[in-house]
Design a protein around this motif. Structure first.
Motif, PDB file in Angstrom:
ATOM      1  N   GLY A  11      19.298   9.629  21.008  1.00  0.00           N
ATOM      2  CA  GLY A  11      18.151   9.725  21.902  1.00  0.00           C
ATOM      3  C   GLY A  11      18.425  10.606  23.101  1.00  0.00           C
ATOM      4  O   GLY A  11      17.566  10.785  23.942  1.00  0.00           O
ATOM      5  N   LEU A  12      19.608  11.176  23.152  1.00  0.00           N
ATOM      6  CA  LEU A  12      19.970  12.067  24.245  1.00  0.00           C
ATOM      7  C   LEU A  12      20.161  13.477  23.716  1.00  0.00           C
ATOM      8  O   LEU A  12      20.452  13.672  22.538  1.00  0.00           O
ATOM      9  CB  LEU A  12      21.267  11.604  24.913  1.00  0.00           C
ATOM     10  N   TYR A  25      20.635  14.681  28.812  1.00  0.00           N
ATOM     11  CA  TYR A  25      19.390  14.111  29.325  1.00  0.00           C
ATOM     12  C   TYR A  25      18.561  13.498  28.202  1.00  0.00           C
ATOM     13  O   TYR A  25      18.712  13.862  27.035  1.00  0.00           O
ATOM     14  CB  TYR A  25      18.544  15.199  29.993  1.00  0.00           C
ATOM     15  N   THR A  26      17.648  12.614  28.583  1.00  0.00           N
ATOM     16  CA  THR A  26      16.662  12.082  27.648  1.00  0.00           C
ATOM     17  C   THR A  26      15.553  13.116  27.495  1.00  0.00           C
ATOM     18  O   THR A  26      15.442  14.058  28.292  1.00  0.00           O
ATOM     19  CB  THR A  26      16.042  10.771  28.162  1.00  0.00           C
TER      20      THR A  26
END
Length: 88
Positions: A11-12, A25-26
């Motif tokens: 998810g990053l 970062y997301t």
């Protein structure tokens, strides 16, 4: 390019600006930073290995961090931090 972010939760994304590593970062953070209106843009460019605005590269991080890796990271981090304290 070798991902700098190997070993972090899914998810990053690692963000590169003109080939220089910026950070991890997301999707929401990248959208806010780069004023990207559509949530799927980041994953689309990442999957295509294409540059966004002929400048930014997104590399998805999909290798989770294990407990042993976290413990080792914390041990080394503390060792480095404490070695910089005067009198030690």
């Amino acid at each position: 390019m070798t991902p700098v972010g190997a070993g972090r939760p899914a998810g990053l994304y690692d963000l590169y600006d003109y080939g220089e590593y910026v950070g991890c970062y997301t999707v929401a953070e990248i959208m806010a930073m780069l004023d990207i209106p559509n949530r799927t843009t980041v994953s689309h460019y990442s999957k295509q290995c294409a540059l966004y605005k002929k400048r930014y590269l997104f590399e998805q991080i999909d290798t989770p961090v294990g407990k042993d890796q976290l413990k080792e990271w914390d041990r080394l981090r503390l060792k480095i931090l404490l070695s910089n304290v005067k009198g030690r």
